[in-house]
Scaffold this active site. Structure first.
Site, short mmCIF file in Angstrom:
data_model
loop_
_atom_site.label_atom_id
_atom_site.label_comp_id
_atom_site.label_asym_id
_atom_site.label_seq_id
_atom_site.Cartn_x
_atom_site.Cartn_y
_atom_site.Cartn_z
NE ARG A 284 -2.06 -1.42 3.46
CZ ARG A 284 -2.37 -1.19 4.72
NH1 ARG A 284 -3.49 -0.58 5.05
NH2 ARG A 284 -1.55 -1.57 5.68
CG ASN B 81 -3.82 -4.50 3.02
OD1 ASN B 81 -3.26 -4.38 1.94
ND2 ASN B 81 -3.16 -4.51 4.16
#
EC number: 3.6.1.7
Length: 97
Positions: A24, A42
């Site tokens: 990320r 996520n």
């Protein structure tokens, strides 16, 4: 944002070993470098999902970087789907929970 004739927005899902490896934050860094707006998060199934909006060239460059991923990741697939463009004036790319 990089200059291009086309503004695009994409929904992207990246699968493989993409959680717990800084994926990320890698995505945020790459998106901001390219001038792309949107978000990343996520998913419960182990994938990483994002929406990215910017010039077609910048978003394509981001997708290419996602296919490589950060050092410890192992990307198996990147699914990309078109989305309607939305007004995200002055919103930086960020992480969602």
């Amino acid at each position: 944002m990089r200059q291009s004739a086309n503004l695009v927005r994409k929904h992207i899902v990246v699968t493989g070993l993409v959680q717990g490896v800084g994926f990320r934050y890698f995505t945020v860094t790459q998106a901001r470098r390219l001038g792309v707006q949107g978000w990343v998060r996520n998913c419960r199934d182990g994938s990483v999902e994002l929406e990215a909006q910017g010039s077609s060239d910048a978003v394509q460059a981001l997708v290419e970087q996602l296919a490589i991923g950060p050092r410890w990741s192992e990307v198996s697939h990147v699914a990309v789907h078109d989305m309607p463009i939305i007004d995200e004036t002055a919103r930086a790319f960020g992480v969602r929970q």
